[in-house]
Structure formats: structure tokens, C-alpha cells
Design an enzyme around this catalytic site. Structure first.
Site, PDB file in Angstrom:
ATOM      1  CE1 TYR A 157      -3.661   2.557   0.536  1.00 27.42           C
ATOM      2  CE2 TYR A 157      -2.293   3.377   2.331  1.00 27.42           C
ATOM      3  CZ  TYR A 157      -3.363   3.532   1.474  1.00 27.42           C
ATOM      4  OH  TYR A 157      -4.122   4.671   1.551  1.00 27.42           O
ATOM      5  CB  THR A 194     -13.026   5.400   4.130  1.00 27.39           C
ATOM      6  OG1 THR A 194     -11.777   4.699   4.043  1.00 27.39           O
ATOM      7  CG2 THR A 194     -12.765   6.897   4.200  1.00 27.39           C
TER       8      THR A 194
END
Length: 247
Positions: A157, A194
């Protein structure tokens, strides 16, 4: 923002989180917003009945290259073209460099790097082809793009977000070399509440809340998008050790 009222903005990853919040913020300011996502039903649910702008949910998987030109073809035929692009689609997976699955590494790069790049290419070409010289491309990056991995589980990531940062600077130099006034920028938030954490175990939202980790809301990032778009053409907002610079 007045110059963008009635213009077309494309928001990727528009079904939830930062993408959904950004789409709503743009609709409130009168833009025609194309919400791109695999989950078109969830994009449709984000429509604001009282907003001056109109939402166009469009099904598209940005990790699948043939999907993206098809989406831009629809936009060209029905709305004329893209004037603003918000690259918000992104995923995160927990994978160690020594034991990670190739398929999951590839998926992370396909969404976070290649999908972003293909959308950027198509949007900028749409602007250049139509002589749009006040367009804007904004990448939703991450603080992970500016620091080294704090945990090896997040290595891929972090790598993908470092790539986003590098691609943004490459795009900026490309546009300057073309003498184009199309602007670009990136926003690198810390932890935002989120759905990106839904597939994580060690760093799930529940785990972060238990650690009492401060988190931002998606609307905070949408506000930053509006700030960037609202600056006059002579101003280029850059992320560079927290400083803002003119172009």
C-alpha cells in the site's frame, strides 16, 4: 468554484468514503458529477435531491483497463467530456513482503496506480482535445506516500501511494512542457474513517478506534478538494513538507 458550475467532474470510487463525500460536495456547487464505481447501486444512493448539480452513476472497474475508455466514451457522447477528475478509488490489503499473495499485490497496484494512471490519461486527453485549459486533476493520495511503511503488512500500500506521488509530479511536468494551464494536485490525508479498512484485520476501524487513533471524516478531505478547485488559476497548491507553493 463559479467557473466549474455546470461543468463535468469525474469522481472514481464514488460509492463510499472520500469519493462519495467529494461527489456530494461537487454536486452542492453545481457540477455535473459522474460517479464511477463497480457498485453503481451505492453510487445512485448518494444523489442529492436538493443539489443544483446532477449525479450520473456509471459502472466501471478502474482496475480493468478496457472499462475506463468505455466510461470516457459514454461521458464524451452524453456530457461532452471531463473537466475535473478526482482520482479517489483506492484499496488497502495487509500482506507481508515475504508471504504476500501475488494476486493481491497486483490488485492493489491495478487500482491504486494503473487505474489512476489510465483515468488520468483519458481525462487529460479529453481536456486537450477540446481545448480545455482550466481543467483540474486531483489524486487522493495518503500520508503513506510520504513516509516509509510503519508496519511490513502495509508495504505494498505504501509503495502504491509513493507511486501516486511520483506520477503526480510527472504529470505536472508534462503539462508544463505542453504550456497547458490544466492544473493537478494531490491530497495526502492520514487515517480517514472509510470502508477501506473493511478488509483489514490488524488495522480495522474497530482496532483503530480501540487504539484511540484520531481519525478524519471523508468530508474533511472533500473540503480540501473544494479548496484546491476554488483557488484562482494563478495558484497551484502543492504538498511539499506541508507548504503551499504557486506554480
Amino acid at each position: 468554484m463559479e467557473r466549474y458550475a455546470g461543468r463535468v467532474a469525474l469522481v472514481t470510487g464514488a460509492n463510499s468514503g472520500i469519493g462519495a463525500a467529494t461527489a456530494r460536495a461537487l454536486l452542492r456547487r453545481g457540477l455535473e458529477v459522474v460517479g464511477l464505481d463497480k457498485r453503481i447501486d451505492r453510487v445512485q444512493a448518494r444523489e442529492l435531491k436538493d443539489a443544483p448539480g446532477r449525479l450520473y452513476p456509471l459502472q466501471c472497474d478502474v482496475s480493468c483497463e478496457e472499462n475506463v475508455p468505455r466510461a470516457f466514451k459514454w461521458i464524451k457522447e452524453n456530457l461532452g467530456g471531463v473537466d475535473v477528475l478526482i482520482n479517489s478509488a483506492g484499496i488497502c490489503r495487509e500482506n507481508l513482503p515475504t508471504t504476500g499473495q501475488t494476486a493481491e499485490w497486483r490488485h492493489t497496484l491495478d487500482v491504486n496506480v494503473l487505474g489512476l494512471s489510465v483515468c488520468t490519461r483519458e481525462a487529460v486527453q479529453s481536456m486537450l482535445d477540446r481545448g480545455v485549459d482550466d481543467g483540474f486533476v486531483i489524486h487522493i493520495c495518503s500520508i503513506a506516500g510520504h513516509i516509509m511503511p510503519f508496519d511490513p503488512l502495509c508495504s505494498m500500500y505504501h509503495a502504491s501511494k509513493h507511486a501516486v506521488k511520483a506520477l503526480l509530479e510527472g504529470l505536472r511536468k508534462d503539462l508544463v512542457a505542453r504550456n497547458s494551464k490544466i492544473r493537478c494536485g494531490e491530497i495526502s490525508p492520514g487515517i480517514v474513517k472509510t470502508d477501506i479498512y473493511n478488509n483489514l484485520k490488524k488495522y480495522s476501524l474497530e482496532a483503530l478506534e480501540n487504539m484511540r487513533t484520531p481519525m478524519m471524516e471523508p468530508e474533511d478531505i472533500a473540503d480540501a478538494v473544494i479548496y484546491m478547485l476554488s483557488q484562482p488559476p494563478r495558484v497551484q497548491v502543492r504538498t511539499d513538507n506541508g507548504r503551499k507553493r504557486c506554480r
